[in-house]
Design a protein around this motif. Sequence first.
Motif, PDB file in Angstrom:
ATOM      1  N   HIS A 257     -50.855 -22.048 -43.267  1.00 52.37           N
ATOM      2  CA  HIS A 257     -52.266 -22.426 -43.168  1.00 52.37           C
ATOM      3  C   HIS A 257     -53.045 -21.218 -42.648  1.00 52.37           C
ATOM      4  O   HIS A 257     -52.701 -20.678 -41.600  1.00 52.37           O
TER       5      HIS A 257
ATOM      6  N   ALA B 261     -55.705 -26.487 -45.972  1.00 53.49           N
ATOM      7  CA  ALA B 261     -55.827 -26.518 -44.509  1.00 53.49           C
ATOM      8  C   ALA B 261     -57.151 -27.151 -44.084  1.00 53.49           C
ATOM      9  O   ALA B 261     -57.521 -27.078 -42.905  1.00 53.49           O
TER      10      ALA B 261
ATOM     11  N   SER C 266     -50.659 -25.401 -37.327  1.00 56.24           N
ATOM     12  CA  SER C 266     -51.000 -23.989 -37.451  1.00 56.24           C
ATOM     13  C   SER C 266     -49.785 -23.148 -37.065  1.00 56.24           C
ATOM     14  O   SER C 266     -48.965 -23.571 -36.249  1.00 56.24           O
TER      15      SER C 266
ATOM     16  N   THR D  85     -55.300 -20.232 -40.685  1.00 57.75           N
ATOM     17  CA  THR D  85     -56.175 -20.701 -39.613  1.00 57.75           C
ATOM     18  C   THR D  85     -56.786 -19.588 -38.774  1.00 57.75           C
ATOM     19  O   THR D  85     -57.734 -19.842 -38.047  1.00 57.75           O
TER      20      THR D  85
ATOM     21  N   PHE E  95     -60.159 -23.686 -36.749  1.00 59.52           N
ATOM     22  CA  PHE E  95     -60.098 -22.253 -37.040  1.00 59.52           C
ATOM     23  C   PHE E  95     -59.926 -21.508 -35.720  1.00 59.52           C
ATOM     24  O   PHE E  95     -60.546 -21.870 -34.716  1.00 59.52           O
TER      25      PHE E  95
END
Lengths: 254, 106
Positions: free
Chosen positions: A191, A242, A27, A193, A247
């Motif tokens: 990504h 991803a 990330s 995230t 998250f």
Amino acid sequence: MNRRLGALLLLMATQASAEIPEAERRSGYHDMGASVQAMQDDDMANPAMLWVLDGEKLWAQRQGAAGRSCADCHGEPSRMTGVAVRYPAFSESASRPISLDQRINQCRTEQQKAPAFDYESRELLSLSALVAMQSREHKIAPPDDPRLRTFLEAGAATFNRRQGQLNLSCAQCHEDNRGKRLAGATIPQAHPTGYPIYRLEWQSLGSLQRRLRNCLIGMRAEPYAYGAPDYVALELYLMKRAAGMPFEAPGVRP
Amino acid sequence: MTNALIRLPRSVKRGEAFEIKTLIQHPMETGFRAGTNGTTIPRDIIEEFLCTYNGVEIFRMKLSSAIAANPYISFHTVATESGTLFFRWTGDNGFKVEETARIAVA
């Protein structure tokens, strides 16, 4: 143009981009400084929480001709756990994938009979931050929906297509040259995230589409209009890329 | 409605130092930036932050244009007795936000 940059561009032109092996995915959180990480880690220091507070108020407010609040249908915001990690998702009524922001607006126009919020408005970002936060620590889980396939392919094509006056593709920076430096910053792997993110450069919360717009302008390409299907397809591909990563919304980024 | 967040420990021992964290929503417009039409965007910042503990001033800070949007301010004080902490942010265009928080000293 200086010689080193010229050599780099030449190198990039001759290499086909390589996808990032799963074990090497990271990330953007890990590419930023300790002080910015600390901002994200502490809800008290994370300015995105100011938007989440607004989101909580909006969630409970009756809106539109239907006089309904988000809470009237959905209950507590915590019921939205796991939702943000599976967006964009296919919408029957739109016959194409829509982003979480668009889903929120769909609820407004169809269920609440209220006008849609503008993209990047405080209201829309507040609600999407509130919904996204419920999926913290959840793994990114794009839906396995066959109707999404063509859109995913379109997103992948956009990611790998050279565009703009610099003739760059997303993949050239975020895959081939990930982890290297672009001016003072580490090139992240792209990504998504932590969206919506509080970006220090913006001094504000912003969506993934705003971030993509930033990259497109940097490549001297013409950004799409907010909400354009091209953006949603790209978002869809980035989430797929991803898949399985935790998250962390609402994130903080430099 | 301006959002302000304040966090203190729920309870603290007498004589012990504790941290107070505050975060407030504010654009902190510097007054140096040009808008889309070329005219300067007028300055709109928080000028001063004040904290009192049972009416006694314990922290005061002058803020400037160089401070980022949504200022986060944290500081320490020593727990003397249970009571109320009062916070006030004041700034341009009549900006004024007041908040209170309770602290229990054991």
